[in-house]
Motif scaffolding. Structure first.
Motif, PDB file in Angstrom:
ATOM      1  N   UNK A   1      -4.735  35.960   1.433  1.00  0.00           N
ATOM      2  CA  UNK A   1      -5.742  34.987   1.009  1.00  0.00           C
ATOM      3  C   UNK A   1      -7.131  35.606   1.051  1.00  0.00           C
ATOM      4  N   UNK A   2      -8.008  35.042   0.255  1.00  0.00           N
ATOM      5  CA  UNK A   2      -9.410  35.461   0.213  1.00  0.00           C
ATOM      6  C   UNK A   2     -10.213  34.529   1.118  1.00  0.00           C
ATOM      7  N   UNK A   3     -11.060  35.055   2.007  1.00  0.00           N
ATOM      8  CA  UNK A   3     -11.868  34.181   2.869  1.00  0.00           C
ATOM      9  C   UNK A   3     -12.696  33.199   2.046  1.00  0.00           C
ATOM     10  N   UNK A   4     -12.830  31.992   2.559  1.00  0.00           N
ATOM     11  CA  UNK A   4     -13.520  30.937   1.815  1.00  0.00           C
ATOM     12  C   UNK A   4     -14.958  31.304   1.485  1.00  0.00           C
ATOM     13  N   UNK A   5     -15.628  32.050   2.396  1.00  0.00           N
ATOM     14  CA  UNK A   5     -17.028  32.386   2.153  1.00  0.00           C
ATOM     15  C   UNK A   5     -17.191  33.432   1.050  1.00  0.00           C
ATOM     16  N   UNK A   6     -16.099  34.069   0.613  1.00  0.00           N
ATOM     17  CA  UNK A   6     -16.175  35.044  -0.474  1.00  0.00           C
ATOM     18  C   UNK A   6     -15.871  34.435  -1.841  1.00  0.00           C
ATOM     19  N   UNK A   7     -15.189  33.302  -1.868  1.00  0.00           N
ATOM     20  CA  UNK A   7     -14.732  32.740  -3.135  1.00  0.00           C
ATOM     21  C   UNK A   7     -15.880  32.429  -4.083  1.00  0.00           C
ATOM     22  N   UNK A   8     -16.985  31.900  -3.545  1.00  0.00           N
ATOM     23  CA  UNK A   8     -18.110  31.530  -4.409  1.00  0.00           C
ATOM     24  C   UNK A   8     -18.815  32.749  -4.994  1.00  0.00           C
TER      25      UNK A   8
END
Length: 366
Positions: free
Chosen positions: A301-308
């Protein structure tokens, strides 16, 4: 000395204009005077003003009518207006003035300090806006020059890099010394990686300076392109499994090499960042009549803070320390290429411990 700012004074009586000029006269302000609304509009066609004082009671065109005309023009829409009036303080008149675009009212007889202080506030705001606009222009120009320099540098680096790669490949083929062959192989590998970085820098410059990556469409078969890309990645990472699935028809009008670059970046990203113990799933769906969908999935998974920020250039600054495989431009270039094809790209991450990139590109330009 900074350039003088301009203030417009409109009154049908000469003595009132003389009194306003006497109160507002200063070295860094140029006062423009008009005896009527039409005269004021002519001045506004020639000058950019920081502030306008309008007399309310004027023949032919009163201050309210002049204010409405100023608000209707893009050139004068944002000029602050202060009404000067000898009339009574009527609520209806106040509402009409503010609806016309006034920022304030000054009643006669005029208190000099009030007039001067209010004018000074708007003069300072105007100078601050000018300063911010100049700083924005300077920084934009500096950024443009930096991007042009990066593009020129990347372009000029390709020639010496090609010479280095050619020499290393000759050394690798002709040398009988295993150590020399190993060193040449490292040079070739590093040179190819440097070449990819240079191409990424050129694509970044094209996207930023030219308003987007330019694509050259021609008839192509996406399955043929994708199979070539998968073979290249499988040869580079034989220990990893790349599963493919195809459904439907895959012909259309695209920039073939650019679409192959999209697939290569996504598959390379999945191999690099996905769980090394599991494979990468690649699916090409051509069942829709007007578009083809490419999906690339991997475990992790990709960390949530990187998705944006995933498709931002140089997002590599947000990655864990020690990652040095590239410039962090791969997904940014994917986004730009898909955008140039009038397609869409999105990512889902977290469900079933999986990350899925999905690219949809139309079969033909709109």
């Amino acid at each position: 000395m900074p350039p003088r700012i301009k203030c417009l004074l409109v009154d049908d009586l000469e003595e009132n204009l003389l009194a306003l000029c006497a109160l507002l006269q200063r070295d860094d302000v140029e006062l423009l005077t008009a005896r009527s609304g039409p005269d004021a509009l002519e001045l506004l066609l020639l000058h950019d003003v920081a502030l306008a004082f309008l007399d309310v009671q004027m023949p032919d065109m009163d201050g309210f009518e002049l204010a409405e005309l100023m608000r209707g023009s893009e050139r004068t829409r944002h000029v602050p207006l202060i009404f000067v009036t000898a009339g009574a303080r009527e609520r209806q008149r106040l509402f009409k003035g503010y609806e016309s675009g006034a920022v304030d009212f000054i009643y006669k007889p005029i208190e000099p300090h009030i007039l001067q202080n209010k004018a000074e506030v708007f003069f300072q705001l105007y100078r601050q806006r000018q300063q911010l606009a100049q700083e924005l222009h300077d920084r934009t120009e500096t950024l443009r020059l930096n991007e042009m320099f990066s593009a020129l540098l990347a372009h000029d680096l390709r020639n010496p890099l090609s010479a280095i790669l050619a020499s290393a490949q000759i050394l690798q083929r002709r040398s009988d010394d295993p150590h020399a062959q190993e060193a040449a192989a490292r040079i070739v590998s590093s040179g190819k990686r440097m070449g990819r970085m240079i191409e990424d820098m050129l694509d970044l410059a094209r996207a930023r300076l030219a308003g987007g990556i330019i694509v050259k469409r021609e008839p192509a078969d996406l399955r043929t392109l994708l199979e070539r890309v998968v073979r290249e990645h499988q040869a580079a990472a034989p220990e990893r499994q790349i599963e493919t699935d195809y459904a439907g028809e895959f012909t259309g009008c695209w920039d073939a090499e650019r679409i192959a670059q999209v697939a290569s970046n996504l598959i390379g990203n999945a191999l690099k960042h996905g769980d090394s113990q599991t494979g990468v799933q690649v699916r090409l769906d051509g069942t829709a009549n007007d578009s083809v969908t490419l999906s690339v999935a991997n475990s992790g998974t990709i960390p949530a803070d990187l998705l944006d920020h995933l498709f931002d250039p140089f997002r590599g600054g947000l990655r864990p320390a020690g990652r040095s495989e590239g410039l962090g431009l791969g997904l940014y270039i994917v986004y730009q290429i898909v955008k140039a094809h009038r397609g869409t790209v999105d990512v889902d991450s977290g469900q079933n411990n999986q990350t899925l990139f999905r690219v949809v590109v139309p079969r033909a330009p709109e």
